[in-house]
Every structure is written in structure tokens, then in C-alpha cells.
Scaffold this active site. Structure first.
Site, mmCIF file in Angstrom:
data_model
loop_
_atom_site.group_PDB
_atom_site.id
_atom_site.type_symbol
_atom_site.label_atom_id
_atom_site.label_comp_id
_atom_site.label_asym_id
_atom_site.label_seq_id
_atom_site.Cartn_x
_atom_site.Cartn_y
_atom_site.Cartn_z
ATOM 1 C CG ASN A 15 -7.743 -13.897 11.625
ATOM 2 O OD1 ASN A 15 -7.073 -13.812 11.352
ATOM 3 N ND2 ASN A 15 -8.859 -13.627 10.921
ATOM 4 C CB SER B 116 -10.497 -14.865 6.200
ATOM 5 O OG SER B 116 -9.309 -15.587 6.001
ATOM 6 C CD GLU C 49 4.688 9.847 -1.841
ATOM 7 O OE1 GLU C 49 4.270 9.775 -1.465
ATOM 8 O OE2 GLU C 49 4.768 11.106 -2.204
ATOM 9 C CG LEU D 167 -5.032 -7.767 1.903
ATOM 10 C CD1 LEU D 167 -4.456 -9.196 2.650
ATOM 11 C CD2 LEU D 167 -6.231 -7.564 2.893
ATOM 12 C CG HIS E 210 9.294 18.895 -10.705
ATOM 13 N ND1 HIS E 210 8.132 19.361 -10.133
ATOM 14 C CD2 HIS E 210 10.253 19.473 -10.467
ATOM 15 C CE1 HIS E 210 8.750 20.231 -9.683
ATOM 16 N NE2 HIS E 210 9.832 20.662 -9.860
#
Lengths: 628, 628
Positions: free
Chosen positions: A190, A44, A373, A130, A422
Site C-alpha cells: 500500500n 492499513s 537464528e 513486524l 558455549h
């Protein structure tokens, strides 16, 4: 193994044949480091080496010797598993030496960890979960352009697999919406993920369509063609808008035994293969890099909060008036805006959470992420990296959406404030989807977190202000409904403390609550008093850290505790109390009232009662403890 | 207020002028219901009434009198706050009456809750956390096409605000990838969110570009032009691929006092306004609908698991062999595949989690979501709705990404299994981003959850199998490394039980562990034995429910407990033990060892020791308790 002679540092004037040598060096060092460690992700790293070699010699304005320079560019390895490549870059930049790379990578007690974390001065924040780097990068880019007005750019290296995470698209949407010309992502396409080919494989056009549809510019390149990369990086930095470079690459590039081969993700090359790989890559080199430096003008960039802050005048409330803690939070946050480092983020519920109050007073420091969020928390992390004090707010229930980002923010050891409104079944008619009944468990389990849960407006305002001076991740839980103000303005609420709004010398039981249940405890105490039972009431506004001394004293003096919370029984106030009492061997009679069933719609009173956490249930539980 | 006379039911043959009357009735009833309840979202209902009127009369194949018909279409209100519209549809379909709508909506103890939940027979799953409906719909559509081979279609009504959630794009990507021709989303682009205009407002072309870029067909319509809607719904169901209808609408449509006006989100109309609104909409009608019915052929659709299951032969292990629990999980899951209702889902880490083993044996029931944990859990929920028993697996750390989906799955009361691998600091060199040290807190706090944490391969296999017969959400936590098999094949591991692999009549202390810490406890017991201290060891493989009896007996008999967990101290095993002991007033001397700092990289042994949860620390803690 050949060793090239040392040369003058490479830099913006080096030609691409020299940059190619650097790329090969980054590859060689990636292989060597991971083989020496016995673990890591060399393949990688090999795919992205050309991208990074061009970036660091010609485009990344960064002073490796002075990482605190506030005008320097930011480089985020969203594909944190490519740490061998990042650390090989550090070595090429002279930030670390070969010995550190070869003998400490992934070893205990050392800073070159398996995935980068900010224990390294050249790393802004932790990656390795990731799909997060782009989101953080957008936060940093927003801070640079809109808050700091500094010329730095943000470069994010991503894997292709992680483009499947929705958080990436939340983030690119914001990059596009804000037209962040100081933001560039490089996607290392890749083709191979951890367990096989990625969904889109080498369909770079598909990535480009998505990027463009989300409002960013896409530049498709051959990720091993240095000239193409250089042109794309030049275009990306032309100031016209956010850019995503979609680079077609080969996993394991340069090492024929692993190039484009499945089954080599996250595996170091065995010693013999590593030897052959280094030879194929041209042997060990000793190239150094001195890339572009940050513009001198930027060196003077002030830290947020360095300027003179106006006085923070917290809102004041009259005891007995009915005010929702979320309202007090909004008012206090707005007042805190006098401190220039305070920023507020909303996920399109600011009119309910009252973070919107801040927008009206300080629109330039209010950031709307819409209903996203994860992005809200990521932007907060990015701004925290730049020294701002973000307050990110949504319904407590919906903060669960950002749990992985909150977890990683703790690994990054950033300082930020979250507010969840809440809380609990208290909200009434909207029903269980909107009720935060897991948030205390989530936030208590965050490393180094502070968890606060005020019961009245005075304490809510004070604790909102206190958060601005806490380190790490702090969380404020607020309530929808309006309840009587219990404390006079000026009262102090130290973190780790508690209040005892009702006590006598001969209390027979202690009722412990926070938020709406504190009010129910007070009512239950009245009810018990009518029966001649004296009950102490503890307001546990600081859930973590918790006031062990007061709890121990209450256990010892009254011998019976009823803990009541508008939350599931696991991981909340009840277990915080038990954990506080356990080491000392204190053993009061103990009852724990919490939400154990699935609530529906109803009024607050009905729902508290159905959940078994209303005054009636509290008084009954106290009597049952005393009758034992 | 005028009242139209009753008419014959509307259906596929009704002309659009009649459908318009139905739409107006849905609007009128949405206004009436929310005003009667004093809360709710009428304006969000008014915008989508035309879409739903056309859908229910002409396209939705659904037998309202027989919601269990397995061939019937699915309708998911992702914008769950538009419940007044959904319930008005129920009334038009004759499923509920006007009295129920007007007197029970949002009231305690009734089924017409603020947001729809499956307490209603016509509702598959709970919505109200936005951005989830499309993801669930993809799961149901996948089940229908690929597992059940039933002709039903899935229709999802979405708001425009929720398109900002990344989960929407994870889901549309999967709809596109799988070419789900039985999937249709309708996006109600009414321009106004909760707190102001949405980011994209009425830029329907931007929505369409995104939808197309993610591999789905986009059809842009005027959401109040019934003919356009009808044509789009016809095209959407033409079997060529997944479709998203992007409908430009007006929030509050039909009621001039609120139409396209900001500030009316989530607000019922006051009585007087409601009266004027009903009049403007043409008054109360009594239209009934009998839309298309499901194809008769589909009525025979078998439930998953109705067929003959092959024998489940769990893997067998030799005591003393070293086997990782994640490996045993994969093997047991594969064996469980003999039950046709069992399906497995992966977020592209199947080679690490070993869920990939299932794929090799049962490729037709294995679903790869790539790195999209929210989608993985949502697909599992969708398949659970159809009666399958999904096992969704990723690293424990990354399950936090799906926390809101797990929370909502509990509100939906579905049954599914989650497995989180690579628990704790035990994983070693990869570092903190990959370490699940919050998952027990998260999963224990899920309503009605079961939390299991095996220490050896035999128990891991048995518990993996046991999960297939549990109701609700069950969670299995597994470990990366290989450790000795402790239990002989055939040993049973009841949920809620524990094992006591080491005990004597005169134990002075009890060591409680699970997973890797159980092995450390056993080693510590050996060490203590060498000092003449007898230690009992409890394997707490069932963390929720927990074996209170055994813990109470251990507390009583040994008087001292050391609880050790590879997890943060909050919400995990330690607090589960304290909660079990508290009601009975048992008061052993107590020590709790857990991960309290930020780990780095290292070997397992180093990291366990640095975290203070290794055998050495356990033995020391036991001695300290005994020395008190």
C-alpha cells in the site's frame, strides 16, 4: 447510513460482485471498530480488505466453528496492526458478533486486542512485531507437510514496510529451499508506512524480483481487482511451490478522505469522518461468509505424541568421568526422540552444540535453518503451534539474534525449548564474540520462562528431558568443556530445585555456582577446607524458578554467600539469588563474582581467572566475607 | 621446508605471478599460525587468500603504518573466524612480525585474538557473530560519502554461510538504496559451512540473483583466478554503485589433504599435516606488501566535531506541564544537532519516537533504515567507528531485534546512544507486542552500558544531552504518555545519580520508581500521607550506574523499600537496587512490584493496575511492609 438486508452466507459459489460487497463490509467494520475504540489502524485494514474477502470466501479452508480441526488452513496476520480487518472477518464468519466488535475492541479485559494474540481461538500466534508472520508460517507449513502430512495450507498477510526486515528473507529462503507448496504470503503493497512512503513504494516488480531470487514464485496483482486476486490465489494453491502474491493496493482504499494520504497510519477516523466513510463504502451490511471447509479426510489428523512413544532411555554417566554438558544434551535429546512430538532445529552449528546427534537418529524431525537464528526460533514457534515440542539450539551468544522472536513467542504463549551452548568465557580461545555472557539476563526476563543451567552430564541429560514436559519457554544453558560427572544416574533434578553437593553442620560460608563455576566452587571449597574453613556448595541448576528455600537456609545457617557466574553481573544468577532472598529479609554477607570486563582469547583456566570467577577468586572472596 | 629469499615489497605494479606468491604466503602463515595456536580456522582462510592477496597489493588504499589516516580504505573481515588470514596479511604488510603471529595468536593477554577485535589498530570493529560485517560496512560507507565526504572505500570479506542471515539482506538493501559506490563486499563461496555443505553450495548464480534483486551489482568470479579477481575489484571501484563480488572458491584451497573436504571447519592442522601443507604451498616466504596509499587530499579529513559546534540550547519545560519523555527526547536530540558529530537513525517509527524531529532540523544527518532494527544499530556502529555520535531509536520492544548487534557493539567498544520508546504496559491499547518489558534486562547486561530512564521532560532532555558525552553504549528509556514536568529547567541529572522529589526527616518507607512508576510512587506517597504515613520517593533515573549512596541512605533511614517498575521483575530496576544494597549488608524490608503476567489491551490506568504497579498497589505494598 443504509443497512442492506441479510442474505444467505457467501461462499465459494458467490460471484465476485458479492465478494466485493463483503470487502466493503470488512472496510465498514474496520472503520467502525477502530473509531469506536478510539485507536487502531483502519487505513492499513482498508488496503487489504479485497485480498481477504476473496481469500475467505473462495480459498481459505477453515471451519470457524471448529478452529481445532487439525486439517484447517492457517491464516496469519503478520501485519497484526490490521486487526480491525481480521476481527471484521471473524464477524463475517460468525465467530464473533457485532456487539463484541464494537464494544470490546482494544478494551481492557477483552480478547479483541490491539494486535491479535492466541487468546482468540482463531489466532495461532501473536503478531505485531513486524517481519515475523512469514517466518512462523514457514514453520507451520513445514510441520503440515513433513511431519503431520495434513492437507492444510498456510496463508500469511504481510505489510510492505515489514519486507525490510531481514527475517522475512531468512524465511522466504527456507520456503523456497523446502519447496513449500502449502505456503502462500500476500504482501499488501500500500506504499505508505508508519512515517511516510516505504523504500520501494509501489515498485511491485522489485518485490517480485526479490521473492523470485529467494526461490519462491511471485505473482503480481492489482490488490483491488477481485478477479486478479482470485486467479492468483488459485494459482498459488496449485501445489507447485511456495508463492508470494505481491498486491499493489491503496492505503485507506474506499475512503476518499484518507485514501493514499500520508499521515493516517494508526489513526482511527473521528466520528464524523467515520460516518462519511461508512456512507461512501455503501453503509453497514449484514453479510455472512461460509467459505471452503477443510477436507474431511484431514479431520482425523492425530496430534503429535498421540501415538505410542518408545521408551526414553536417557544416557547414563559414571561419576568422575569428564563429559561436556553440551554432549549430554545432545545424547539426551536424541533419546527424547523416542517421543514423536520432539523435533530439533539447528542454525548450522549442530556439530558443536550436539543437536546434530538428534539428526543422525531422527533425520525426519531435524530441521536445518543454516545460520539464521531468527528463522530457527520462528520455525520452532510454528511447530509448537502444531503441538510439536521443538528444541532449538545454537551458541548462547547467538540466541540474542532471535531475542525479539523469543519475546513474541512468550506473548504467543507457546511451549518450546531453547538450548544455548558455549556459555561464558569458559569457551577459551575463540574470544568474546562467541561467549554467551548475556543470555541468562535475556532468558530470565522472558515472560513465564524456565532457565536451567546444569553443571554435569547427569543433570544436563535429566534437565533436557524435563524440558519436554514444561509449559512455556524453557532454556538450557550448556558449557563447552568437559567436567567431572557429579551425580549418579537416576538422581532427580526437579525444576525449581538445587543440589548441595557439599555441606556440613558447621559451614561458615555458602558458595553458589552453576555450570563451570560450580566446579570452581567445589575446588574453592577444598582450598578453604585446607585452611579450616568449611564451605557449603550449592549447585543452582534451576536459575528460574530458583530454589528459595535452600538459599534461605544457606543464608541463615552459614550467614555468608558467594555467588559466582560465568555471565555479566546483571540479570543472571547473582541477581536471581538476591531476588530470592529479598522478600524474607535474609541478609547474609554477600559477594558476587561475575564477568565485568571484556575478555579476550586464552585458555579456560586463564579466562576464568582473568574474569575473577576462578577457584582462587572464590576462595579469596569467601575469606574476605568471613574476615569482615 | 624451503625459504624464499626476501624481495622488494609487492605493490600495485607487481605482476600476478608475484601476487600468487603472496597468496601462498598468506596460506602458509594461516596454517602455521593456527597450528601453533592449536585452534583456529585455517581452511576458511585458505579459500579467501587469493581474494585478499589481490586486494591488498593492488586495490586497498591503506597505510598500515598510519591506521588513523582518515582517508584510508576500510577492510572488514565479516568472516571473523578467518583471522589467521587477516593476521597473515598484517604480517605481510609489516604491521606485525612473524614472532607475534606464531607465538601469540589466540593466547591470553595478546591482541591476535580468535576473532578480530579493535584492540588491533587495523581493525575497526569486532566480528565473529556472522552476518554483521556488511551491515557495519554500509554504515561506514554512508558516513564516508554523505557525512565526511572522504574518498575511502569499504571492503567487506564475507563467508557464504553467513549469507543466510537476514541482516545481510537488510544491509544490501540499504547499500542499493543509497547507491553506495564506495562499498564492495567479497563473498567467499567455499561451499562448506561449519557442519556441512551450505544451502546454496556453489550456486553463485543464485547469490548473484539475490544481490541484484536487492539493488547491488553482482560480479561472479573464480576466486582463485587472480586476473578475474583483479578485474572484478577494478570494476567494483569504478564508482557506479555498490558491488558484491561472488567468488567461487575451494575451502582449504592449496592443501590437498583438506581441500573441499567436509569436517575440517575450525580445525587447525596437526603438526605433521601442517608440515606437509606448508611444503605443498611452496614453503615459508618472506614477501612484504606495500599496496596503494590513500590519496593525499584525504589526509586532511577533519574528525566529526572538530569544527565549531553551535550552542546546544536544550528545550525548557514548565513544572506541572504534561509532556511525554519521548517528546522531550526528540526536542533535545534536535537541539544536540548543533554538535556536528551527532547523527540520528530511525527504523521507520520516527513520528512515534520523535527522532523525526531531528530529521526536520538536520536532514543531512538523519538516516532512515526503514523497519530494519539490526541495520539501524549496525549503521550506528559504522558511524561510531568514524567518530560520529549516533542516536538510534525505535520502540524499546523492537530493540530486542538488534540484541546481537548491541552485544557485538560492546565487544567493539564503540560509543553510541540507543533510545527505546513506548516502555512498558503504560502504552495502553496496542497490547503486549508493542510493550518493552525486557529492555532494561537486555541493556543492563550489555558490557559497560549506561542505562537511563527519565520520568519527566526536563530530565529526559538533560539525559539525552548527557549521553552525547558518555563512552560506550548508553540507553535511554522513554515513555509514551504525557506526565507532569517535575523538575525546573537547569536542574542537573548526573549519570549515576538520582533525585528524591519527596522526603522528610521521619519517612517510614521509601518508594523507588522511574518513568511512569515514579509518578505512581508520588501519587502513592500522597495517599499514604493521608493515612499519616510519610513516604520518601526516589527517582531512579540512572538505572546503571545506580545511585548506591542514596539507596543505602534510604534503606538505613526508612528501613523499608518498595521498588516499582514497568518491566518484568528480572534484570530491571528491582534487581539493580538489590545489587546496590547487597555488598553493604543493608537489609530494608523490601517489596518489588513489576509486570509478572501477560498484559492485554486497555487504558494506561487499567494496565498499570492490572499489572500491580499502580499507585494503589504501591501504597498497599508500603502498608504491608510497615505492618510486618
Amino acid at each position: 447510513m443504509t443497512t442492506a438486508p441479510p442474505t444467505a452466507p457467501l461462499g465459494p459459489d458467490s460471484d465476485l460482485s458479492e465478494v466485493f460487497e463483503l470487502a466493503q463490509q470488512l472496510r465498514v467494520d474496520s472503520v467502525r471498530a477502530s473509531t469506536s475504540a478510539g485507536s487502531g489502524h483502519p487505513t492499513s485494514s482498508l488496503s487489504a480488505a479485497d485480498l481477504m474477502a476473496v481469500l475467505m470466501t473462495r480459498h481459505l479452508r477453515y471451519d470457524w466453528a471448529a478452529p481445532d480441526n487439525r486439517a484447517g488452513d492457517h491464516l496469519i496476520f503478520s501485519k497484526g496492526h490490521a486487526s480491525p480487518l481480521l476481527y471484521a472477518m471473524f464477524k463475517a464468519a460468525g465467530a464473533i458478533d457485532d456487539d463484541e466488535l464494537m464494544t470490546t475492541y482494544r478494551r481492557s479485559g477483552h480478547r479483541l486486542q490491539g494486535h491479535p494474540t492466541p487468546v482468540l481461538p482463531w489466532v495461532d500466534l501473536a503478531t505485531g512485531s513486524l517481519g515475523q508472520g512469514i517466518a512462523y508460517g514457514v514453520g507451520i507449513a513445514l510441520a503440515g507437510r513433513d511431519l503431520e502430512r495434513l492437507p492444510y495450507r498456510v496463508w500469511v498477510l504481510c505489510g510492505d514496510s515489514e519486507m525490510a526486515e531481514g527475517s522475512v528473507w531468512e524465511a522466504l529462503d527456507k520456503a523456497g529451499q523446502h519447496r513449500l507448496a502449502n505456503f502462500v504470503a500476500l504482501v499488501d503493497v500500500n506504499r505508505l508506512g508508519q512515517s511516510g512512503p516505504t523504500e520501494l513504494e509501489w515498485d511491485t516488480a522489485a518485490y517480485a524480483r526479490r521473492v523470485e531470487a529467494f526461490g519462491c514464485r511471485a505473482l503480481v496483482v492489482d490488490g483491488h481487482d477481485l478477479a486478479q486476486i482470485d486467479r492468483a490465489l488459485t494459482v498459488a494453491a496449485d501445489g507447485t511451490g511456495p508463492t508470494v502474491i505481491v498486491a499493489r493496493t491503496v492505503k485507506g482504499r474506499g475512503v476518499s478522505e484518507v485514501a493514499d494520504k500520508d499521515g493516517w497510519h494508526g489513526k482511527p477516523l473521528p466520528e464524523d469522518m467515520a460516518g462519511r466513510a461508512v456512507a461512501e463504502l455503501g453503509g453497514v451490511r449484514r453479510l455472512a461468509v461460509r467459505g471452503p471447509v477443510p477436507p474431511a479426510a484431514g479431520d482425523t489428523g492425530a496430534r503429535p505424541g498421540d501415538g505410542t512413544a518408545g521408551p526414553v532411555e536417557l544416557p547414563r554417566y559414571e561419576v568422575g568421568d569428564e563429559v561436556a554438558t553440551r554432549v549430554a544434551f545432545g545424547a539426551a535429546l536424541t533419546a527424547l526422540g523416542a517421543r514423536p512430538e520432539v523435533v530439533a532445529l539447528d542454525a548450522e552449528v549442530g556439530n558443536s552444540t550436539h543437536s546434530e546427534d538428534f539428526r543422525k537418529a531422527h533425520p525426519e524431525r531435524f530441521f536445518q535453518t543454516y545460520i539464521a537464528e531468527q528463522q530457527m526460533v520462528a520455525e520452532a514457534v510454528g511447530m509448537a503451534v502444531r503441538g510439536f515440542r521443538p528444541y532449538a539450539t545454537t551458541f548462547a551468544a547467538f540466541l540474542t539474534r532471535a531475542h525479539d522472536f523469543i519475546r513474541m513467542a512468550a506473548v504467543s504463549q507457546v511451549t518450546l525449548s531453547l538450548c544455548g551452548t558455549h556459555a561464558g568465557v569458559e569457551i577459551g580461545a575463540d574470544g568474546p564474540s562467541q561467549m554467551g555472557v548475556e543470555d541468562l539476563a535475556m532468558m530470565r526476563a522472558v515472560l513465564g520462562s524456565t532457565v536451567l543451567y546444569p553443571s554435569d552430564a547427569t543433570s544436563a541429560a535429566a534437565l533436557t528431558a524435563a524440558m519436554a514436559d514444561l509449559d512455556g519457554i524453557s532454556y538450557l544453558r550448556t558449557t563447552r568443556g568437559a567436567y567431572p560427572v557429579l551425580y549418579a544416574s537416576g538422581e532427580t533434578f526437579p525444576v525449581g530445585g538445587s543440589k548441595t553437593p557439599r555441606r556440613s553442620e558447621d559451614d561458615a560460608v555458602t558458595l553458589v555456582g552453576a555450570g563451570v563455576t560450580l566446579h570452581e566452587c567445589l575446588a574453592a571449597a577444598e582450598e578453604l577446607a585446607a585452611d579450616g574453613v568449611r564451605a557449603r556448595v550449592v549447585d543452582l541448576y534451576s536459575v528460574k524458578p530458583v530454589d528459595t528455600d535452600t538459599l534461605v537456609r544457606a543464608a541463615r545457617e552459614t550467614g555468608a554467600l558467594v555467588v559466582v557466574e560465568d555471565h555479566h553481573p546483571e540479570g543472571g544468577i547473582g541477581e536471581a539469588v538476591l531476588s530470592a532472598l529479598a522478600p524474607g529479609g535474609h541478609r547474609p554477607a554477600f559477594a558476587h563474582l561475575a564477568v565485568t570486563g571484556l575478555p579476550g582469547s586464552g585458555t579456560t583456566e586463564e579466562l576464568l581467572d582473568e574474569a575473577g570467577i576462578s577457584r582462587t577468586h572464590i576462595a579469596r572472596a569467601a575469606r574476605e566475607l568471613l574476615d569482615r
